[in-house]
Design a protein around this motif. Structure first.
Motif, PDB file in Angstrom:
ATOM      1  N   GLU A  40       1.395  31.980  63.317  1.00 23.72           N
ATOM      2  CA  GLU A  40       1.567  30.556  63.004  1.00 23.72           C
ATOM      3  C   GLU A  40       3.035  30.152  63.006  1.00 23.72           C
ATOM      4  O   GLU A  40       3.361  28.982  63.251  1.00 23.72           O
ATOM      5  N   ALA A  41       3.911  31.127  62.738  1.00 25.06           N
ATOM      6  CA  ALA A  41       5.352  30.861  62.776  1.00 25.06           C
ATOM      7  C   ALA A  41       5.927  30.993  64.172  1.00 25.06           C
ATOM      8  O   ALA A  41       7.130  30.803  64.369  1.00 25.06           O
ATOM      9  N   GLY A  42       5.073  31.338  65.149  1.00 20.28           N
ATOM     10  CA  GLY A  42       5.500  31.390  66.536  1.00 20.28           C
ATOM     11  C   GLY A  42       5.756  32.772  67.102  1.00 20.28           C
ATOM     12  O   GLY A  42       6.127  32.904  68.277  1.00 20.28           O
ATOM     13  N   ALA A  43       5.580  33.828  66.309  1.00 23.47           N
ATOM     14  CA  ALA A  43       5.875  35.183  66.779  1.00 23.47           C
ATOM     15  C   ALA A  43       4.893  35.618  67.864  1.00 23.47           C
ATOM     16  O   ALA A  43       3.724  35.218  67.875  1.00 23.47           O
ATOM     17  N   ILE A  44       5.380  36.440  68.782  1.00 21.26           N
ATOM     18  CA  ILE A  44       4.543  37.083  69.795  1.00 21.26           C
ATOM     19  C   ILE A  44       4.356  38.539  69.391  1.00 21.26           C
ATOM     20  O   ILE A  44       5.338  39.294  69.307  1.00 21.26           O
ATOM     21  N   ILE A  45       3.122  38.927  69.110  1.00 24.03           N
ATOM     22  CA  ILE A  45       2.855  40.322  68.748  1.00 24.03           C
ATOM     23  C   ILE A  45       2.826  41.108  70.051  1.00 24.03           C
ATOM     24  O   ILE A  45       1.905  40.981  70.863  1.00 24.03           O
ATOM     25  N   LEU A  46       3.850  41.923  70.265  1.00 26.42           N
ATOM     26  CA  LEU A  46       4.093  42.522  71.574  1.00 26.42           C
ATOM     27  C   LEU A  46       3.347  43.836  71.781  1.00 26.42           C
ATOM     28  O   LEU A  46       2.888  44.117  72.898  1.00 26.42           O
ATOM     29  N   ALA A  47       3.243  44.654  70.727  1.00 24.79           N
ATOM     30  CA  ALA A  47       2.666  45.982  70.939  1.00 24.79           C
ATOM     31  C   ALA A  47       2.225  46.592  69.623  1.00 24.79           C
ATOM     32  O   ALA A  47       2.626  46.156  68.540  1.00 24.79           O
ATOM     33  N   ARG A  48       1.380  47.627  69.762  1.00 20.42           N
ATOM     34  CA  ARG A  48       0.903  48.406  68.613  1.00 20.42           C
ATOM     35  C   ARG A  48       1.719  49.690  68.530  1.00 20.42           C
ATOM     36  O   ARG A  48       1.888  50.408  69.514  1.00 20.42           O
ATOM     37  N   ALA A  49       2.201  49.993  67.330  1.00 24.38           N
ATOM     38  CA  ALA A  49       3.075  51.149  67.142  1.00 24.38           C
ATOM     39  C   ALA A  49       2.293  52.389  66.747  1.00 24.38           C
ATOM     40  O   ALA A  49       1.352  52.340  65.949  1.00 24.38           O
ATOM     41  N   GLY A  66       7.564  27.275  65.305  1.00 25.74           N
ATOM     42  CA  GLY A  66       8.090  27.559  63.982  1.00 25.74           C
ATOM     43  C   GLY A  66       9.321  28.437  64.052  1.00 25.74           C
ATOM     44  O   GLY A  66       9.909  28.619  65.133  1.00 25.74           O
ATOM     45  N   PRO A  67       9.738  29.018  62.945  1.00 25.79           N
ATOM     46  CA  PRO A  67      11.004  29.767  62.878  1.00 25.79           C
ATOM     47  C   PRO A  67      11.023  31.043  63.703  1.00 25.79           C
ATOM     48  O   PRO A  67      12.096  31.608  63.921  1.00 25.79           O
ATOM     49  N   LEU A  68       9.855  31.512  64.164  1.00 23.55           N
ATOM     50  CA  LEU A  68       9.801  32.724  64.993  1.00 23.55           C
ATOM     51  C   LEU A  68       9.324  32.392  66.413  1.00 23.55           C
ATOM     52  O   LEU A  68       8.805  33.270  67.111  1.00 23.55           O
ATOM     53  N   HIS A  69       9.525  31.190  66.860  1.00 18.46           N
ATOM     54  CA  HIS A  69       8.991  30.746  68.153  1.00 18.46           C
ATOM     55  C   HIS A  69       9.455  31.658  69.286  1.00 18.46           C
ATOM     56  O   HIS A  69      10.636  31.717  69.618  1.00 18.46           O
ATOM     57  N   GLY A  70       8.517  32.408  69.875  1.00 21.93           N
ATOM     58  CA  GLY A  70       8.828  33.282  71.004  1.00 21.93           C
ATOM     59  C   GLY A  70       9.468  34.597  70.637  1.00 21.93           C
ATOM     60  O   GLY A  70       9.880  35.353  71.527  1.00 21.93           O
ATOM     61  N   VAL A  71       9.558  34.908  69.360  1.00 16.60           N
ATOM     62  CA  VAL A  71      10.188  36.161  68.917  1.00 16.60           C
ATOM     63  C   VAL A  71       9.168  37.297  68.998  1.00 16.60           C
ATOM     64  O   VAL A  71       8.089  37.212  68.403  1.00 16.60           O
ATOM     65  N   PRO A  72       9.469  38.393  69.721  1.00 18.10           N
ATOM     66  CA  PRO A  72       8.531  39.511  69.797  1.00 18.10           C
ATOM     67  C   PRO A  72       8.602  40.402  68.562  1.00 18.10           C
ATOM     68  O   PRO A  72       9.684  40.652  68.024  1.00 18.10           O
ATOM     69  N   LEU A  73       7.445  40.879  68.126  1.00 20.96           N
ATOM     70  CA  LEU A  73       7.358  41.797  66.993  1.00 20.96           C
ATOM     71  C   LEU A  73       6.429  42.953  67.355  1.00 20.96           C
ATOM     72  O   LEU A  73       5.497  42.796  68.135  1.00 20.96           O
ATOM     73  N   ILE A  74       6.685  44.108  66.763  1.00 21.32           N
ATOM     74  CA  ILE A  74       5.839  45.290  66.907  1.00 21.32           C
ATOM     75  C   ILE A  74       5.044  45.468  65.624  1.00 21.32           C
ATOM     76  O   ILE A  74       5.563  45.230  64.531  1.00 21.32           O
ATOM     77  N   VAL A  75       3.799  45.921  65.740  1.00 23.89           N
ATOM     78  CA  VAL A  75       2.922  46.049  64.569  1.00 23.89           C
ATOM     79  C   VAL A  75       2.335  47.452  64.506  1.00 23.89           C
ATOM     80  O   VAL A  75       1.802  47.957  65.504  1.00 23.89           O
ATOM     81  N   LYS A  76       2.433  48.075  63.379  1.00 21.55           N
ATOM     82  CA  LYS A  76       1.833  49.399  63.147  1.00 21.55           C
ATOM     83  C   LYS A  76       0.329  49.319  63.377  1.00 21.55           C
ATOM     84  O   LYS A  76      -0.318  48.328  62.996  1.00 21.55           O
ATOM     85  N   LEU A 122      16.514  37.714  64.517  1.00 23.66           N
ATOM     86  CA  LEU A 122      15.227  37.040  64.682  1.00 23.66           C
ATOM     87  C   LEU A 122      15.436  35.543  64.856  1.00 23.66           C
ATOM     88  O   LEU A 122      15.104  34.726  64.004  1.00 23.66           O
ATOM     89  N   ILE A 123      16.009  35.202  66.000  1.00 22.79           N
ATOM     90  CA  ILE A 123      16.288  33.819  66.363  1.00 22.79           C
ATOM     91  C   ILE A 123      15.453  33.484  67.595  1.00 22.79           C
ATOM     92  O   ILE A 123      15.428  34.252  68.559  1.00 22.79           O
ATOM     93  N   PRO A 124      14.735  32.377  67.587  1.00 20.24           N
ATOM     94  CA  PRO A 124      13.915  32.030  68.757  1.00 20.24           C
ATOM     95  C   PRO A 124      14.729  32.060  70.042  1.00 20.24           C
ATOM     96  O   PRO A 124      15.799  31.436  70.129  1.00 20.24           O
ATOM     97  N   PRO A 125      14.268  32.796  71.047  1.00 14.08           N
ATOM     98  CA  PRO A 125      15.034  32.911  72.290  1.00 14.08           C
ATOM     99  C   PRO A 125      14.952  31.622  73.108  1.00 14.08           C
ATOM    100  O   PRO A 125      13.943  30.910  73.068  1.00 14.08           O
ATOM    101  N   PRO A 126      15.996  31.302  73.875  1.00 15.00           N
ATOM    102  CA  PRO A 126      15.953  30.094  74.706  1.00 15.00           C
ATOM    103  C   PRO A 126      14.881  30.171  75.794  1.00 15.00           C
ATOM    104  O   PRO A 126      14.317  29.150  76.180  1.00 15.00           O
TER     105      PRO A 126
END
Length: 437
Positions: free
Chosen positions: A101-110, A57-67, A6-10
């Protein structure tokens, strides 16, 4: 030490495009119910902010999946149920707000087990979530879509909910790290309920450090690296009664214990007489679900007004009809069964604390599940996941080895206090020794 992912991508644009392709390539797993239509636009915004030297923030541009029982503003929130397809979340759940707020991108619903009822993820909207390691098998539940998504690389982490093992079981089946935090009612704002006294929301990731990062952000805390504990200062209480009868799992499990012992850990056999009573307990969700879901439905838009109206529509998995009819019979809390269940929660917590104090135990240790799946049907996991679920103490599963059939074995660490930081630090030390998956 397993590297953090979980490192912000370039370049968040490339990152999101690649993850969307992975999702498209793995539709056969039924892990995803819907993709964020604005994902590429958000990725462009993140890219421009990075170019301007203003990462969020620490998750800038990091994609996450959410139930799909965790609210994301204006998105559907369906619980996997056809009867809830018209629902749209009014606002972000508290944990989603903090991740954004930490920069994550919520990519999809699981996808998930419908209503989060089961330890196998089957829903009327998405079908069966298949295990990426062996697609003929279930990915576990109820957060199976989240686990399958992370295991295939749709994202490097996801959120799940855990009421009776729903994060830890699918993480065990797919070789991931899954954290069920200590029960805290205030963390459930925006999470569709199953059990008012047992629900939790937590991270699912490839390594302990990523789980720790997400946990801190979700709880509004400054991310702190888990401590580097030495195992020769740790006393583990091993509950052999929870090992199950699968010989292949037992071989892997005992080899993992030998590794911990070789690293200096003290392993103490623990017997918990209260385990016999755990087996007899009826799930509190039977007593709580109708009250909880009716209160939640009253706050939603465009959905059924009550559990009764949803059941009357028939738009749900027919196999859940007997369970739903049973739940409809309980329309208030503080029934004798509910009071008994709440009393047992205190009894189990006290029994675990007493055993820890008597033997000076830092953490309890046992296999996450007693049996592994053999098809797409649910495989009862045993009572191990219920120790954390009932007591309210935090627990974490991490892979400790792989059986000859290619399926991982999960090791669960149950904290004897509500201190997740210590639990994560200890899990990191174990992960470094096991190098399991």
């Amino acid at each position: 030490m397993r590297a953090m992912r979980l490192i912000p991508p370039p370049d968040s644009r490339e990152e999101i495009a690649q993850r969307l392709q992975v999702i498209a390539n793995h539709q056969h797993l039924n892990a995803i119910l819907g993709v964020n239509p604005d994902a590429m636009a958000i990725a462009e915004q993140c890219y421009q902010l990075r170019r301007a030297g203003s990462p969020i923030g620490p998750l800038h541009g990091v994609p996450l999946i959410v139930k799909d029982n965790i609210a994301c503003a204006s998105w559907p929130i369906t619980l996997g149920c056809k009867g809830l397809t018209a629902l749209r979340a009014v606002s972000d759940a508290r944990v989603i707000q903090r991740l954004r707020e930490a920069g994550a991108i919520i990519l999809a619903r699981a996808n998930m087990s419908e209503f989060a009822f089961d330890v196998r993820s089957r829903s009327s909207l998405g079908g069966d979530v298949r295990n990426p390691l062996q697609p003929a098998l279930t990915a576990g539940g109820s957060s199976g879509g989240s686990a399958a998504a992370v295991a295939t690389g749709m994202a490097d982490a996801a959120l799940g909910t855990d009421t009776g093992g729903s994060i830890r079981i699918p993480c065990s089946y797919t070789g991931l790290v899954g954290l069920r935090p200590a029960y805290r009612r205030d963390m459930l704002d925006g999470v569709a309920p199953l059990s008012l006294s047992k629900d939790t929301v937590g991270p699912m990731a490839h390594c302990v450090r990523d789980a720790a990062l997400l946990h801190a952000i979700m709880h509004g805390k400054k991310p702190i690296e888990p401590e580097r504990l030495q195992l020769n200062s740790v006393r583990f209480g091993v509950i052999h009664a929870l090992e199950g009868e699968e010989s292949a799992q037992r071989r892997v499990w005992h080899h993992a214990l030998d590794k911990l012992r070789g690293a200096g850990a003290t392993l103490i056999d623990i017997e918990l007489p209260i385990l016999a009573d755990v087996k007899l307990q009826k799930c509190l969700s039977l007593s709580e679900f109708q009250v909880a879901i009716n209160g939640w439905l009253a706050l939603q838009q465009n959905g059924p007004s009550s559990l009764q109206s949803l059941v009357s529509s028939g738009e749900y998995l027919a196999e859940f009809s007997p369970l739903l009819e049973q739940m409809l019979e309980v329309n208030s809390l503080k029934t004798p069964q509910w009071l008994s269940g709440r009393h047992f929660q205190r009894r189990l917590y006290q029994a675990i604390r007493h055993a820890a104090e008597q033997e000076r135990i830092d953490v309890l240790l046992y296999p996450t599940v007693s049996r592994h799946p053999i098809n797409l049907e649910k495989m009862p996991p045993g009572i191990a996941p219920e120790l954390a679920a009932i007591s309210g103490l935090p627990a974490l599963t991490l892979p400790c080895g792989v059986m000859k059939n290619g399926l991982p074995v999960g090791m669960e660490l149950l904290a004897t206090t509500r201190d997740e930081h210590f639990l994560l630090s200890l899990a990191l030390a174990c992960e470094n020794v096991l190098h399991a998956f």
